[in-house]
Design a protein around this motif. Structure first.
Motif, mmCIF file in Angstrom:
data_model
loop_
_atom_site.group_PDB
_atom_site.id
_atom_site.type_symbol
_atom_site.label_atom_id
_atom_site.label_comp_id
_atom_site.label_asym_id
_atom_site.label_seq_id
_atom_site.Cartn_x
_atom_site.Cartn_y
_atom_site.Cartn_z
ATOM 1 N N LEU A 1 67.936 18.031 -2.632
ATOM 2 C CA LEU A 1 67.751 17.277 -1.218
ATOM 3 C C LEU A 1 68.456 16.430 -1.220
ATOM 4 O O LEU A 1 67.635 15.242 -0.228
ATOM 5 C CB LEU A 1 66.500 17.484 -0.743
ATOM 6 N N ALA A 2 68.701 15.085 -1.748
ATOM 7 C CA ALA A 2 69.076 14.359 -2.765
ATOM 8 C C ALA A 2 70.021 13.071 -0.879
ATOM 9 O O ALA A 2 69.415 12.324 -0.835
ATOM 10 C CB ALA A 2 69.654 13.645 -3.558
ATOM 11 N N ILE B 1 60.678 17.658 -5.206
ATOM 12 C CA ILE B 1 61.458 18.531 -3.693
ATOM 13 C C ILE B 1 61.953 16.162 -4.037
ATOM 14 O O ILE B 1 63.189 16.371 -3.172
ATOM 15 C CB ILE B 1 60.594 17.825 -2.533
ATOM 16 N N ALA B 2 61.293 15.789 -3.909
ATOM 17 C CA ALA B 2 60.650 13.511 -3.929
ATOM 18 C C ALA B 2 62.415 13.244 -4.753
ATOM 19 O O ALA B 2 63.312 12.885 -4.821
ATOM 20 C CB ALA B 2 60.177 13.684 -3.984
ATOM 21 N N ALA B 3 61.828 14.907 -5.700
ATOM 22 C CA ALA B 3 63.482 14.302 -7.462
ATOM 23 C C ALA B 3 64.780 14.819 -7.017
ATOM 24 O O ALA B 3 65.430 14.892 -7.883
ATOM 25 C CB ALA B 3 62.448 13.877 -8.260
ATOM 26 N N ARG C 1 74.491 23.810 -0.270
ATOM 27 C CA ARG C 1 74.460 22.740 -1.628
ATOM 28 C C ARG C 1 75.161 21.899 -2.021
ATOM 29 O O ARG C 1 76.441 22.025 -2.648
ATOM 30 C CB ARG C 1 73.980 24.428 -2.918
ATOM 31 N N PRO C 2 74.378 20.190 -2.387
ATOM 32 C CA PRO C 2 73.060 20.131 -1.633
ATOM 33 C C PRO C 2 73.355 20.209 -0.456
ATOM 34 O O PRO C 2 73.853 20.169 0.351
ATOM 35 C CB PRO C 2 73.088 18.493 -2.082
ATOM 36 N N TYR C 3 71.606 20.138 0.535
ATOM 37 C CA TYR C 3 71.392 20.455 1.715
ATOM 38 C C TYR C 3 71.506 18.687 2.417
ATOM 39 O O TYR C 3 70.557 18.035 1.658
ATOM 40 C CB TYR C 3 70.482 21.246 2.006
ATOM 41 N N ARG C 4 72.539 18.749 3.653
ATOM 42 C CA ARG C 4 72.521 17.155 3.642
ATOM 43 C C ARG C 4 71.916 17.255 4.965
ATOM 44 O O ARG C 4 72.058 16.204 5.939
ATOM 45 C CB ARG C 4 74.098 17.087 3.670
#
Length: 294
Positions: free
Chosen positions: A160-161, A154-156, A134-137
């Protein structure tokens, strides 16, 4: 889980019931053929193809705690996919997809992904409960069978940024669900000519024109297919176009997922844009011709 997967496949995992005839068909046709039941769904099809290309995918999806669900989970594991992170619902049935194909392609299909939609963000719990970094890269293959609200989240999402998002709409009827990724300028979209037109509210004659149109509307990167016609990849570096090899069509369902998986696998290995597209087109051609085992 003791190891981070090579890629997360988020979306539909279900049973495909496919009727195929060697004859050309149209609406109302009644032809002899074969009916098969196979593990399917966009996320699973991509995951199975990624496993064939040597990667280790993990599934984030919803599968019922019914007999069909138990059988499906076992089938996924046998095909090299990690199922530890799958949300198993006590009250939702395992989803299904039904299609009829002729020698002239897909005649009709119905996707019943209601359980996946009803599960909502429960399928993303591994991103918050410590099961995944976390976060997933890492890389993420995402399909449009999720609800618009979940895709927008998910987009925001900061979780997952930093992920390498690869997104497919699942079908033209769900293409507009990808609009949050246009608005945020995130991810790589894998769409066909019709889906590109729906997203851009315009008609396109070629994949190249469609890729250019998507980039103009804010898409960061887009791959546009057009059946047996040339395919285009558009991004910050420009647009490249290649024609797929001609083949005899033995099957259609899953071809786009195979193309997407092959393209992702090639790029994760470090292949340049031209090479990655060539490899993906070759893999899709082998699949459509029936030479690739599933």
């Amino acid at each position: 889980m003791t190891a981070t997967p090579d890629i997360l496949c988020i979306g539909s995992v279900l049973w495909d019931v496919i009727g195929r005839s060697e004859a050309a068909m149209r609406q109302g046709s009644d032809m002899p053929g074969r009916i098969s039941r196979l593990p399917g769904g966009v996320a699973l099809n991509i995951g199975m193809a990624l496993a064939r290309f040597g990667l280790h995918p993990a599934l984030l999806t919803a599968v019922g705690r019914d007999a069909e669900g138990d059988e499906l989970i076992a089938a996924c594991a046998l095909r090299g996919l990690t199922t530890d992170l799958v949300y198993r619902s006590e009250d939702l049935p395992t989803d299904r997809y039904m299609a009829v194909e002729g020698s002239n392609g897909l005649i009709a299909a119905i996707a019943d992904a209601h359980s996946l939609e009803a599960a909502g963000d429960k399928i993303l719990l591994p991103l918050t409960d410590g099961s995944l970094p976390r976060p997933y890269r890492g890389a993420v293959a995402l399909d449009g069978n999720l609800t618009l609200d979940l895709l927008a989240g998910i987009a925001a999402s900061p979780l997952l940024a930093e992920a390498d998002l690869r997104i497919a709409p699942a079908s033209p009827g769900k293409a507009l669900r990808l609009s949050p990724f246009m608005q945020s300028g995130r991810g790589t979209l894998y769409v066909n000519l019709e889906e590109a037109g729906l997203l851009c509210q315009s008609g396109f004659e070629t994949s190249r024109a469609a890729a250019e149109g998507l980039l103009a509307r804010g898409v960061r990167r887009a791959i546009v297919t057009d059946g047996g016609n040339p395919v285009s990849v558009g991004g910050p570096e420009g647009v490249i176009t290649q024609a797929p090899p001609p083949v005899h069509v033995a099957r259609v369902t899953g071809a786009g997922d195979t193309f997407m998986a092959a393209h992702i696998a090639a790029e994760l290995r470090g292949a340049q844009a031209e090479v990655a597209l060539t490899e993906a087109l070759r893999a899709a051609a082998l699949y459509v011709s029936g030479e690739t085992k599933i």
